[in-house]
Motif scaffolding. Structure first.
Motif, PDB file in Angstrom:
ATOM      1  N   ALA A 133      29.753  44.079  34.921  1.00 50.92           N
ATOM      2  CA  ALA A 133      30.670  43.172  34.217  1.00 50.92           C
ATOM      3  C   ALA A 133      32.037  43.153  34.902  1.00 50.92           C
ATOM      4  O   ALA A 133      32.674  42.092  35.021  1.00 50.92           O
ATOM      5  N   ALA A 134      32.491  44.306  35.385  1.00 52.65           N
ATOM      6  CA  ALA A 134      33.788  44.353  36.072  1.00 52.65           C
ATOM      7  C   ALA A 134      33.705  43.617  37.395  1.00 52.65           C
ATOM      8  O   ALA A 134      34.670  42.939  37.806  1.00 52.65           O
ATOM      9  N   VAL A 149      31.710  41.033  38.058  1.00 50.27           N
ATOM     10  CA  VAL A 149      31.652  39.605  37.768  1.00 50.27           C
ATOM     11  C   VAL A 149      33.028  39.091  37.352  1.00 50.27           C
ATOM     12  O   VAL A 149      33.439  37.991  37.740  1.00 50.27           O
ATOM     13  N   ALA A 150      33.746  39.900  36.584  1.00 50.84           N
ATOM     14  CA  ALA A 150      35.076  39.467  36.122  1.00 50.84           C
ATOM     15  C   ALA A 150      36.085  39.429  37.261  1.00 50.84           C
ATOM     16  O   ALA A 150      37.047  38.662  37.216  1.00 50.84           O
ATOM     17  N   ALA A 151      35.898  40.219  38.288  1.00 48.32           N
ATOM     18  CA  ALA A 151      36.836  40.234  39.416  1.00 48.32           C
ATOM     19  C   ALA A 151      36.687  38.994  40.294  1.00 48.32           C
ATOM     20  O   ALA A 151      37.619  38.627  41.008  1.00 48.32           O
ATOM     21  N   ASP A 152      35.558  38.320  40.270  1.00 48.24           N
ATOM     22  CA  ASP A 152      35.366  37.133  41.117  1.00 48.24           C
ATOM     23  C   ASP A 152      36.040  35.939  40.592  1.00 48.24           C
ATOM     24  O   ASP A 152      36.443  35.441  39.776  1.00 48.24           O
TER      25      ASP A 152
END
Length: 60
Positions: free
Chosen positions: A54-55, A57-60
């Protein structure tokens, strides 16, 4: 008199020497302890993997 004392001493020594007799030694069974798997460790690893994904995916 000496023979009586000697006979009493030998009798006392012989009776204490064989009082217990020979018997099989008692062997205790070894204690086996199983580690119980805690239920909290069953879902911690997947949650950590999900958090990392999840981290990412959220960083992209």
């Amino acid at each position: 008199m000496k023979k009586l004392v000697l006979a009493a001493a030998l009798t006392a020594a012989a009776s204490t020497a064989f009082a217990g007799g020979m018997s099989e030694p008692m062997v205790e069974a070894p204690v086996v302890m199983e580690e119980a798997a805690s239920s909290s460790s069953n879902f911690v690893v997947p949650l950590l993997i999900l958090a990392v994904v999840a981290a990412a995916v959220a960083a992209d």
